[in-house]
Design a protein around this motif. Structure first.
Motif, mmCIF file in Angstrom:
data_model
loop_
_atom_site.group_PDB
_atom_site.id
_atom_site.type_symbol
_atom_site.label_atom_id
_atom_site.label_comp_id
_atom_site.label_asym_id
_atom_site.label_seq_id
_atom_site.Cartn_x
_atom_site.Cartn_y
_atom_site.Cartn_z
ATOM 1 N N ILE A 6 30.439 39.862 10.079
ATOM 2 C CA ILE A 6 30.770 41.911 9.275
ATOM 3 C C ILE A 6 29.362 42.012 9.235
ATOM 4 O O ILE A 6 29.173 41.275 8.610
ATOM 5 N N PHE A 7 29.652 42.971 9.912
ATOM 6 C CA PHE A 7 28.439 43.720 9.321
ATOM 7 C C PHE A 7 28.625 44.910 8.844
ATOM 8 O O PHE A 7 29.312 45.692 8.936
ATOM 9 N N ILE A 103 33.109 47.393 1.273
ATOM 10 C CA ILE A 103 34.147 47.287 -0.150
ATOM 11 C C ILE A 103 35.292 45.843 1.312
ATOM 12 O O ILE A 103 35.592 44.962 1.060
ATOM 13 N N GLY A 104 35.171 47.117 2.236
ATOM 14 C CA GLY A 104 35.822 46.541 3.583
ATOM 15 C C GLY A 104 35.348 44.811 4.024
ATOM 16 O O GLY A 104 36.150 44.230 4.473
ATOM 17 N N GLY A 105 34.580 44.826 4.334
ATOM 18 C CA GLY A 105 33.821 43.569 5.107
ATOM 19 C C GLY A 105 34.096 42.599 3.972
ATOM 20 O O GLY A 105 34.338 41.475 4.268
ATOM 21 N N LYS A 110 37.098 37.613 2.171
ATOM 22 C CA LYS A 110 38.183 36.947 1.722
ATOM 23 C C LYS A 110 39.020 36.456 2.701
ATOM 24 O O LYS A 110 39.461 35.487 2.504
ATOM 25 N N ILE A 111 39.380 36.946 4.031
ATOM 26 C CA ILE A 111 40.289 36.285 4.374
ATOM 27 C C ILE A 111 40.156 35.726 5.312
ATOM 28 O O ILE A 111 40.502 34.679 5.392
ATOM 29 N N LYS A 115 34.448 30.992 7.828
ATOM 30 C CA LYS A 115 35.407 31.218 9.352
ATOM 31 C C LYS A 115 34.193 33.016 9.759
ATOM 32 O O LYS A 115 34.154 32.992 11.019
ATOM 33 N N ALA A 116 33.331 33.204 8.819
ATOM 34 C CA ALA A 116 33.148 34.457 9.043
ATOM 35 C C ALA A 116 31.732 34.118 8.353
ATOM 36 O O ALA A 116 31.198 33.499 7.734
ATOM 37 N N LEU A 117 31.039 34.992 9.352
ATOM 38 C CA LEU A 117 29.320 34.907 8.737
ATOM 39 C C LEU A 117 29.556 36.657 8.072
ATOM 40 O O LEU A 117 29.396 37.616 9.274
#
Ligand code: 5GP
Length: 187
Positions: A6-7, A103-105, A110-111, A115-117
């Motif tokens: 995520i950027f 906010i989207g990031g 959270k989802i 598994k997310a950076l």
């Protein structure tokens, strides 16, 4: 679950240059094409930078639960990630790269959890940001001031991201991003 990157960053922080450099590099990344109700800017093409929808179409898709997340990023302008984007990219066995607002990031983080950076790109200062937005000259003065006000708000969320990259020098920031992501994908 597959990994995602995520950027998020205030507009004008150099995030797009960092992302484009990564997408042209060797890592197995693919850009998540968001949907938006704003009009195309400059050379932007439907299905490349964004899927461009009318506001009515966007709202219909919200009602049909087609989005992983969506935000009214600017007054009257909707942006969101279609769930079908994830399937499209994972089918190719690539890691999804999101370019979303702060906010989207954080919602996507959270989802996906571990598994997310989640990477926050920070401009060296608000003055540098204003100068960069003026130089880009694709927006009106009013739009630029709106983006700066939003940037000041967004900078307050930087600490909630997994990492912050301060973009003082673009090529160094690009290298830093590449190394962080390489390590995250390999771990
Ligand atoms: P721009 O109009 O400059 O292309 O984008 C404005 C903002 O919307 C940027 O901060 C960009 O990251 C964000 N954005 C783009 N796509 C999405 C999306 O799918 N979801 C969210 N929440 N923000 C998005």
């Amino acid at each position: 679950m597959e990994k995602v990157i995520i950027f998020s960053a205030p507009s004008g922080s150099g995030k797009s240059s960092i992302i484009n450099n990564l997408l042209n590099g060797k890592l197995p990344l693919e850009f998540s094409i968001s949907a938006t109700s704003r009009k195309p800017r400059g050379e932007e093409q439907d299905g490349k930078e964004y899927y461009f929808f009318s506001r009515e179409e966007f709202k219909q898709r919200i009602a049909d639960d087609e989005f992983l997340e969506w935000e009214e990023v600017y007054a009257g302008c909707f942006y969101g990630t279609l769930k079908t984007e994830l399937e499209r990219i994972w089918m190719k066995e690539k890691v999804v790269l999101f370019d979303v607002d702060v906010i989207g990031g954080l919602n996507i983080k959270k989802i996906f959890g571990d598994k997310a950076l989640a990477i926050f790109v920070e401009p060296p200062s608000i003055e540098v940001l204003r100068a960069r937005l003026n130089k880009r000259a694709t927006d009106t003065t009013e739009k630029i001031e709106e983006r700066i006000a939003k940037a000041e708000f967004e900078l307050g969320f930087a600490k909630e991201f997994d990492v912050i990259i301060v973009n003082e020098n673009l090529s160094l920031a690009q290298k830093e991003a590449e190394q962080l992501i390489k390590k995250f994908i390999e771990d």
